[in-house]
Scaffold this active site. Structure first.
Site, PDB file in Angstrom:
ATOM      1  N   ASP A 211       0.761  -1.134   0.053  1.00 18.33           N
ATOM      2  CA  ASP A 211      -0.048  -0.081   0.043  1.00 18.33           C
ATOM      3  C   ASP A 211       0.839   1.169  -0.175  1.00 18.33           C
ATOM      4  O   ASP A 211       1.979   1.276   0.508  1.00 18.33           O
ATOM      5  CB  ASP A 211      -0.888  -0.112   1.274  1.00 18.33           C
ATOM      6  CG  ASP A 211      -1.957   1.002   1.171  1.00 18.33           C
ATOM      7  OD1 ASP A 211      -2.346   1.494   0.133  1.00 18.33           O
ATOM      8  OD2 ASP A 211      -2.851   1.107   2.180  1.00 18.33           O
TER       9      ASP A 211
ATOM     10  N   ASN B 103     -10.704  -2.807  -6.091  1.00 15.60           N
ATOM     11  CA  ASN B 103      -9.832  -1.808  -6.922  1.00 15.60           C
ATOM     12  C   ASN B 103     -10.343  -1.456  -8.317  1.00 15.60           C
ATOM     13  O   ASN B 103     -10.085  -0.388  -9.073  1.00 15.60           O
ATOM     14  CB  ASN B 103      -8.542  -2.350  -7.036  1.00 15.60           C
ATOM     15  CG  ASN B 103      -7.509  -2.238  -5.928  1.00 15.60           C
ATOM     16  OD1 ASN B 103      -6.783  -3.021  -5.675  1.00 15.60           O
ATOM     17  ND2 ASN B 103      -7.859  -1.169  -5.106  1.00 15.60           N
TER      18      ASN B 103
END
Ligand code: FPP
Length: 261
Positions: A29, A77
């Site tokens: 991330d 996503n």
């Protein structure tokens, strides 16, 4: 003199190789925030994230970690801006194509978990090709979580089990933890003992919900493109300092250790 020598010691030297986690899972991330620091677009962050993928894979293979799972694309996503999604898919395709040789040279098998059928055909084909081309490799497994959702994985497992019950090949009282594990995308892969998440976010984000039940969590504020070998060593050293109790007391753990010594 000794102290000066210590400064130059890598954290790698502090790792007990006989107590390595067999499986490490990583939530990569912070690519977008990393790019922002350089006034660049988010895709620049993902492109630089590939270097961290390479370093982490290499470090795990060198140490002797057997399975490394990287959360590369979640089902959530897809709701990112369309140009970012398509750039990510292209980057995946390109990286997989470029890395096959290195994977084979280093005896690393590529696998994928997630709804692979839902990926764009070109990315899926490249992935399937690389999985096939590396399937005999034995040193380590690099597992990409792609179009992955922990909840969907469990729903899918429940559906498979329900249909076996319906057809009469399985009775409800035969269902145990192994029945469920065997129906997950990760069937046959041991659960991760260590889960690392970069970028200072302290969430699981729908990642390996079943498999991480007893994992140690390691959160670092380092953004993914800045993650490298030393950061990985730091996580493993901290993991090795923790006491994994699995519901037992600290005294019971010490007693078992003394008996096994
Ligand atoms: C999270 O950062 C990162 C991703 C969703 C994608 C990870 C992909 C790569 C590192 C590229 C290729 C990977 C492989 C396995 C070849 P973010 O975009 O959420 O960052 P932010 O939280 O700072 O916005």
């Amino acid at each position: 003199m000794i102290d000066r020598f210590r400064i130059f010691m890598s954290l790698k030297d502090k790792i007990a190789l006989d107590q390595l986690p067999e499986h490490i899972a990583v939530i990569m991330d912070g690519n977008g925030r990393w790019a922002k620091q350089y006034n660049k677009n988010r895709v620049f962050g993902h492109t630089n994230g590939v270097k961290a993928v390479r370093e982490t894979t290499e470090a795990c293979a060198e140490l002797g970690v057997k399975h490394l799972t990287l959360y590369a694309f979640s089902t959530e996503n897809w709701s990112r801006p369309q140009d970012e999604v398509s750039a990510l898919m292209k980057l995946l395709l390109k990286t997989i194509r470029l890395e096959i040789k290195t994977l084979n040279k280093n005896d690393i098998r590529l696998r994928a978990v997630g709804n692979i059928k839902g990926l764009p055909a070109s990315t899926r084909k490249e992935l399937e090709f690389a999985i096939e081309a590396t399937k005999e490799n034995k040193r380590m497994e690099l597992i990409l979580a792609l179009n992955y959702s922990g909840k969907s994985e469990l729903v899918n497992a429940m559906q498979l089990i329900a249909s076996e019950v319906k057809s009469g090949t399985l009775s409800p009282d035969q269902i145990d933890e192994k029945t469920i594990s065997d129906k997950l995308y990760t069937a046959g892969i041991p659960d991760p003992e260590l889960m690392i998440r970069t970028s200072g976010e302290n969430r699981l984000s729908n990642f390996l919900l079943w498999q991480l039940a007893y994992a140690e969590f390691y959160f670092t504020s380092v953004l993914w493109p800045d993650f490298g070998k030393e950061e990985l060593y730091k996580a493993i050293v901290e993991y090795q300092q923790r006491e994994r109790r699995f519901g037992k007391t600290s005294e019971q753990i010490s007693l078992t250790k003394a008996t096994n010594a």
